[in-house]
Design an enzyme around this catalytic site. Sequence first.
Site, PDB file in Angstrom:
ATOM      1  CG  ASN A   1     -24.051 -53.954 -70.054  1.00 34.32           C
ATOM      2  OD1 ASN A   1     -23.150 -54.501 -69.429  1.00 34.32           O
ATOM      3  ND2 ASN A   1     -23.961 -52.705 -70.479  1.00 34.32           N
TER       4      ASN A   1
ATOM      5  N   GLY B   1     -17.875 -55.670 -62.521  1.00 34.31           N
ATOM      6  CA  GLY B   1     -17.637 -55.880 -63.943  1.00 34.31           C
ATOM      7  C   GLY B   1     -17.511 -57.379 -64.147  1.00 34.31           C
TER       8      GLY B   1
ATOM      9  CG  ASP C   1     -23.085 -57.764 -66.370  1.00 40.24           C
ATOM     10  OD1 ASP C   1     -23.248 -56.663 -66.914  1.00 40.24           O
ATOM     11  OD2 ASP C   1     -22.340 -57.935 -65.382  1.00 40.24           O
TER      12      ASP C   1
ATOM     13  NE  ARG D   1     -23.308 -57.536 -58.525  1.00 40.06           N
ATOM     14  CZ  ARG D   1     -22.993 -56.542 -59.366  1.00 40.06           C
ATOM     15  NH1 ARG D   1     -21.748 -56.333 -59.717  1.00 40.06           N
ATOM     16  NH2 ARG D   1     -23.944 -55.775 -59.860  1.00 40.06           N
TER      17      ARG D   1
HETATM   18  O1  MRU Z   1     -23.005 -53.744 -61.497  1.00 44.20           O
HETATM   19  P1  MRU Z   1     -21.727 -53.719 -62.269  1.00 44.20           P
HETATM   20  O2  MRU Z   1     -20.984 -52.437 -62.115  1.00 44.20           O
HETATM   21  O3  MRU Z   1     -20.867 -54.921 -61.995  1.00 44.20           O
HETATM   22  O4  MRU Z   1     -22.184 -53.809 -63.787  1.00 44.20           O
HETATM   23  C1  MRU Z   1     -21.205 -53.906 -64.781  1.00 44.20           C
HETATM   24  C2  MRU Z   1     -21.726 -53.898 -66.164  1.00 44.20           C
HETATM   25  O5  MRU Z   1     -22.916 -53.918 -66.412  1.00 44.20           O
HETATM   26  C3  MRU Z   1     -20.674 -53.971 -67.242  1.00 44.20           C
HETATM   27  O6  MRU Z   1     -21.073 -53.262 -68.377  1.00 44.20           O
HETATM   28  C4  MRU Z   1     -20.464 -55.436 -67.616  1.00 44.20           C
HETATM   29  O7  MRU Z   1     -20.181 -56.196 -66.471  1.00 44.20           O
HETATM   30  C5  MRU Z   1     -19.386 -55.608 -68.573  1.00 44.20           C
HETATM   31  S1  MRU Z   1     -17.827 -55.313 -67.809  1.00 44.20           S
HETATM   32  C6  MRU Z   1     -16.684 -55.616 -68.963  1.00 44.20           C
END
Ligand code: MRU
Length: 367
Positions: free
Chosen positions: A266, A67, A256, A109
Amino acid sequence: MSNIQASLSKTKQEMESVGITDNIRLSDDGNSIVIIDQTRLPGTLEYKNITNLEGAYQAIKKLEVRGAPAIGIFAGYTMYVLSRKDSSLDFDAFYRNFTANREYLNSSRPTAVNLSWALKRMDQVVCDNRDRPVEKIVQLLKEEAIRIHNEDIEMCLKICEYGLSLLKDGDGVLTHCNAGPLATSYGTAQGPFLLAKARGMNIRVFADETRPLLQGARLTAFELQRAGVNVTLICDNMASLVMRNGWINACFVGCDRIAANGDFANKIGTSGVAILAKHYGIPVYSLGPTSTIDMNCPDGDHIRIELRDPDEIRTMWYAQPMAPEDVKCYNPSFDVTDHELLSGIVTEKGIVYPPFDVNLKKLFDEE
Ligand code: MRU
């Protein structure tokens, strides 16, 4: 206490009455970062201590902590914990290690901007104080990491209030991936549902399971159900049907990285939700702190999309095959939603409406 602070503190208590809010913290001795290992949920709620650089890199890479805002908070604490071990070095040696650690962590990442944003803030503290003793710099790094965390809490609380202002009792909302307290400090896209629950409202949430790693099923459904929110889990390919049924009044998703023109990255599948919503005339809101807005990124074509291990598609979460071994896979972790599909961006400074290129710029110019 000002009226604004008093009202935020009330929102905070309401959120704490329903949500998990200790997903990331510094250990009492300052030697480690304590996280909830999100890969073990929903079966096991396990706290894990991260003590070194490789552990921190792997925790981000393997989505033990995930996240966008949560990754930023975690990165701040990690830089402090690592710097502490180097506090007896002279400045040049200290900064050499600091830079190597920062660059390695930043490579874990690529898509969520909050990681590099938090690391830059930590770096700035070191650069601004290079003439001071290293021990003092380490103390200032701790304060900055705590500040990043506290600011995120305040931003989330405001986002939850603004997000909830878009909903009325009984509304149905579709959400994708996980942007609740596990992914942030107190929640962005799913925070308003928790706040609604704390206030006795009934919001009917439809949570996409979110393939391939099921953040919607494992994390969003877990967080919301645990809080008593009226949540229904659906497979990603069911979103069109529930919209057609007339069950959805709005879509709330996280982000993101938001580009300067409003395009945003996202979790993979978000753009599909937005395209469907446009077809059915349903508004789509992206909720996230201003730390997720990257004004140096002109549009979605400039956002680097993380490609992940094909085994995430070929193998089930609990390590059972679910596709032929070695079948070719395409596994992008995020996608970009065109700003034209977006009704508004909900930030801690208010709701930004189109034209996004003009109004996002205004948001930062007003600072
Ligand atoms: O791969 P992830 O689980 O880190 O992806 C997370 C997302 O896409 C969330 O929607 C985004 O980070 C917003 S979290 C408040």
